[in-house]
Design a protein around this motif. Structure first.
Motif, PDB file in Angstrom:
ATOM      1  N   ASP A 245       0.844  -1.192   0.000  1.00 11.53           N
ATOM      2  CA  ASP A 245       0.000   0.000   0.000  1.00 11.53           C
ATOM      3  C   ASP A 245       0.884   1.250   0.000  1.00 11.53           C
ATOM      4  O   ASP A 245       2.101   1.179   0.151  1.00 11.53           O
ATOM      5  CB  ASP A 245      -0.891   0.042   1.247  1.00 11.53           C
ATOM      6  CG  ASP A 245      -1.862  -1.115   1.332  1.00 11.53           C
ATOM      7  OD1 ASP A 245      -2.096  -1.767   0.292  1.00 11.53           O
ATOM      8  OD2 ASP A 245      -2.374  -1.367   2.439  1.00 11.53           O
ATOM      9  N   SER A 246       0.252   2.395  -0.091  1.00  7.30           N
ATOM     10  CA  SER A 246       0.945   3.676  -0.044  1.00  7.30           C
ATOM     11  C   SER A 246       0.490   4.465   1.170  1.00  7.30           C
ATOM     12  O   SER A 246      -0.717   4.646   1.393  1.00  7.30           O
ATOM     13  CB  SER A 246       0.647   4.479  -1.313  1.00  7.30           C
ATOM     14  OG  SER A 246       0.988   5.836  -1.144  1.00  7.30           O
ATOM     15  N   VAL A 247       1.460   4.946   1.946  1.00  7.03           N
ATOM     16  CA  VAL A 247       1.124   5.806   3.086  1.00  7.03           C
ATOM     17  C   VAL A 247       0.499   7.102   2.581  1.00  7.03           C
ATOM     18  O   VAL A 247      -0.472   7.608   3.154  1.00  7.03           O
ATOM     19  CB  VAL A 247       2.375   6.092   3.935  1.00  7.03           C
ATOM     20  CG1 VAL A 247       2.029   7.028   5.097  1.00  7.03           C
ATOM     21  CG2 VAL A 247       2.975   4.795   4.470  1.00  7.03           C
ATOM     22  N   GLN A 248       1.039   7.647   1.490  1.00  5.56           N
ATOM     23  CA  GLN A 248       0.488   8.895   0.960  1.00  5.56           C
ATOM     24  C   GLN A 248      -0.946   8.715   0.500  1.00  5.56           C
ATOM     25  O   GLN A 248      -1.781   9.609   0.682  1.00  5.56           O
ATOM     26  CB  GLN A 248       1.337   9.408  -0.197  1.00  5.56           C
ATOM     27  CG  GLN A 248       0.888  10.757  -0.729  1.00  5.56           C
ATOM     28  CD  GLN A 248       0.975  11.861   0.314  1.00  5.56           C
ATOM     29  OE1 GLN A 248       2.020  12.080   0.903  1.00  5.56           O
ATOM     30  NE2 GLN A 248      -0.137  12.565   0.549  1.00  5.56           N
ATOM     31  N   ALA A 249      -1.269   7.568  -0.068  1.00  6.56           N
ATOM     32  CA  ALA A 249      -2.649   7.322  -0.483  1.00  6.56           C
ATOM     33  C   ALA A 249      -3.582   7.323   0.716  1.00  6.56           C
ATOM     34  O   ALA A 249      -4.724   7.805   0.630  1.00  6.56           O
ATOM     35  CB  ALA A 249      -2.750   6.002  -1.243  1.00  6.56           C
ATOM     36  N   ALA A 250      -3.116   6.809   1.838  1.00  8.34           N
ATOM     37  CA  ALA A 250      -3.924   6.846   3.059  1.00  8.34           C
ATOM     38  C   ALA A 250      -4.112   8.280   3.534  1.00  8.34           C
ATOM     39  O   ALA A 250      -5.212   8.683   3.928  1.00  8.34           O
ATOM     40  CB  ALA A 250      -3.270   6.008   4.153  1.00  8.34           C
ATOM     41  N   VAL A 251      -3.052   9.073   3.483  1.00 12.34           N
ATOM     42  CA  VAL A 251      -3.161  10.488   3.858  1.00 12.34           C
ATOM     43  C   VAL A 251      -4.160  11.198   2.953  1.00 12.34           C
ATOM     44  O   VAL A 251      -5.000  11.984   3.412  1.00 12.34           O
ATOM     45  CB  VAL A 251      -1.779  11.167   3.782  1.00 12.34           C
ATOM     46  CG1 VAL A 251      -1.912  12.685   3.956  1.00 12.34           C
ATOM     47  CG2 VAL A 251      -0.836  10.591   4.826  1.00 12.34           C
ATOM     48  N   ASP A 252      -4.113  10.906   1.673  1.00 15.16           N
ATOM     49  CA  ASP A 252      -5.022  11.540   0.719  1.00 15.16           C
ATOM     50  C   ASP A 252      -6.476  11.148   0.965  1.00 15.16           C
ATOM     51  O   ASP A 252      -7.404  11.878   0.563  1.00 15.16           O
ATOM     52  CB  ASP A 252      -4.634  11.168  -0.712  1.00 15.16           C
ATOM     53  CG  ASP A 252      -3.285  11.742  -1.119  1.00 15.16           C
ATOM     54  OD1 ASP A 252      -2.811  12.684  -0.454  1.00 15.16           O
ATOM     55  OD2 ASP A 252      -2.705  11.230  -2.098  1.00 15.16           O
ATOM     56  N   ALA A 253      -6.687   9.999   1.619  1.00 11.70           N
ATOM     57  CA  ALA A 253      -8.045   9.538   1.898  1.00 11.70           C
ATOM     58  C   ALA A 253      -8.646  10.183   3.143  1.00 11.70           C
ATOM     59  O   ALA A 253      -9.846  10.052   3.397  1.00 11.70           O
ATOM     60  CB  ALA A 253      -8.052   8.014   2.057  1.00 11.70           C
ATOM     61  N   VAL A 254      -7.821  10.890   3.914  1.00  6.01           N
ATOM     62  CA  VAL A 254      -8.303  11.571   5.111  1.00  6.01           C
ATOM     63  C   VAL A 254      -9.197  12.740   4.692  1.00  6.01           C
ATOM     64  O   VAL A 254      -8.805  13.555   3.860  1.00  6.01           O
ATOM     65  CB  VAL A 254      -7.120  12.044   5.969  1.00  6.01           C
ATOM     66  CG1 VAL A 254      -7.586  13.001   7.060  1.00  6.01           C
ATOM     67  CG2 VAL A 254      -6.394  10.853   6.570  1.00  6.01           C
ATOM     68  N   THR A 255     -10.381  12.818   5.282  1.00  5.79           N
ATOM     69  CA  THR A 255     -11.365  13.822   4.855  1.00  5.79           C
ATOM     70  C   THR A 255     -11.615  14.916   5.875  1.00  5.79           C
ATOM     71  O   THR A 255     -12.470  15.768   5.667  1.00  5.79           O
ATOM     72  CB  THR A 255     -12.699  13.123   4.540  1.00  5.79           C
ATOM     73  OG1 THR A 255     -13.138  12.395   5.698  1.00  5.79           O
ATOM     74  CG2 THR A 255     -12.551  12.165   3.366  1.00  5.79           C
ATOM     75  N   GLY A 256     -10.888  14.901   6.971  1.00  6.15           N
ATOM     76  CA  GLY A 256     -11.099  15.920   7.982  1.00  6.15           C
ATOM     77  C   GLY A 256     -10.216  15.652   9.185  1.00  6.15           C
ATOM     78  O   GLY A 256      -9.330  14.790   9.147  1.00  6.15           O
ATOM     79  N   PRO A 257     -10.450  16.359  10.283  1.00  4.01           N
ATOM     80  CA  PRO A 257      -9.596  16.200  11.458  1.00  4.01           C
ATOM     81  C   PRO A 257      -9.886  14.914  12.226  1.00  4.01           C
ATOM     82  O   PRO A 257     -10.964  14.330  12.122  1.00  4.01           O
ATOM     83  CB  PRO A 257      -9.941  17.430  12.307  1.00  4.01           C
ATOM     84  CG  PRO A 257     -11.335  17.774  11.917  1.00  4.01           C
ATOM     85  CD  PRO A 257     -11.444  17.433  10.464  1.00  4.01           C
TER      86      PRO A 257
END
Length: 339
Positions: A35-47
């Motif tokens: 997987d990609s850590v950045q892809a997980a970050v990009d999936a974050v939708t708020g705080p």
């Protein structure tokens, strides 16, 4: 090409086959090898999200935007060697458009998110000077952090020059950062920047460097804004070295060309300083027009062979009364990071 070893031998950690990216419940994302850590970050939708990074090596650049406030990024294992995020850009590395990344742009990990927490991970930049003799911009950052209330706990930060850039969101911002039980290693100015940054129970390690001159490098290079009464504080920490005795300086002031009014501030207190630090002259200047003696460099109640006070004027000390203003609580103010 030589690569540094980031995962300890004999940990018994097997890299599992790639699992579906971002499996988990709402506000909780899991990242597995493949997987990609950045892809997980990009999936974050708020705080308020948490990203759990499972054991493995993730060769990628990770950038956390300001909108991902109160994000927690943590390793699934408590051993920070188990999950490694690493890349190899340097200041002078060329981008596809022919320009270079610059110091901040070379970072493997960058965060602008307020309230960020990072735990139980290794963040590394394994770019090596010897592999790139044509590149003169040799700064290669492992982590560049800016944004108030940044908290690193049990994190390994590995690189050579400019390992950890503790920055602020703006020249006039006094953003606070807190590092606890972290291992930080490098050779030249490997903890540097403008933030109000507290290092508690941390281990700073200077690397052996294949050069004939001394000093081989410096641990700290603060660039504190003149209006900020507090810069970098290291407390109850230790400084060790892989180089010969006296080969390193404790610090030098960094006054950037874009902020010539900077007044660097560093306090090292209640810490053990090993023989790798020159005890006679532990500080030096980066530029002649900004001598270290005019900066806010102080020590208090340190021990170890590298802390010996042989020339008192070369080691300014806090008085007990002054030391009361250089504590974690004084630096972090109303912010109380959770252990």
């Amino acid at each position: 090409m030589r690569r540094r070893t980031f995962m300890a031998a004999g940990t018994g950690l097997a890299l599992a086959a790639a699992a579906p990216a971002h499996a988990g419940t709402r506000r909780l994302l899991h990242v597995h090898p493949g997987d990609s850590v950045q892809a997980a970050v990009d999936a974050v939708t708020g705080p308020g999200w948490t990203i759990v990074v499972h054991p493995g090596t993730y060769r990628e650049v990770v950038s956390i935007p300001a909108v991902a406030a109160e994000l927690t990024l943590r390793g699934a294992a408590r051993d920070p060697r188990a999950a490694v995020i690493v890349y190899d850009n340097a200041n002078g590395t060329k981008k596809p458009d022919g320009t270079t990344y610059g110091t901040a742009g070379s970072a493997t990990f960058t965060s602008a998110a307020p309230g960020l927490t990072v735990r139980d991970l290794t963040l590394a930049n394994d770019w090596l000077r010897a592999d790139h003799p044509d590149i003169t911009g040799t700064q290669a950052v492992a982590a560049c952090t800016y944004g108030d209330r940044t908290h690193f706990d049990n994190v390994r930060l590995l690189a050579h020059q400019d390992t950890l850039f503790v920055e602020t969101t703006a020249l006039g911002s006094f953003d606070r950062q807190y590092f606890r039980r972290c291992h930080i290693e490098g050779d030249v100015d490997f903890v540097f920047g403008r933030a109000t940054a507290v290092f508690e129970e941390c281990h700073f390690h200077t690397l052996q460097r294949d050069v004939t001159f001394t000093p081989k490098g410096m641990v700290f290079a603060p660039s504190t804004a003149r209006g900020n009464p507090r810069g970098i504080l290291a407390v109850r920490s230790r400084i060790t070295s892989g180089a010969e005795d006296g080969a390193y300086k404790l610090a030098r002031p960094w006054v950037p060309s874009y902020e010539t009014t900077a007044w660097p501030s560093l306090v090292v207190r209640d810490s053990w300083i090993g023989p790798g630090i020159d005890p006679v002259a532990p500080y030096t200047a980066m530029r002649e027009q900004y001598p270290w003696q005019t900066m806010r460099f102080r020590e208090y109640a340190n021990s170890g062979p590298g802390a010996a006070i042989t020339v008192p004027e070369n080691r300014p000390q806090l008085t007990p009364e002054e030391a009361e203003f250089h504590t974690r609580r004084a630096y972090l103010g109303d912010w109380r990071p959770r252990p």
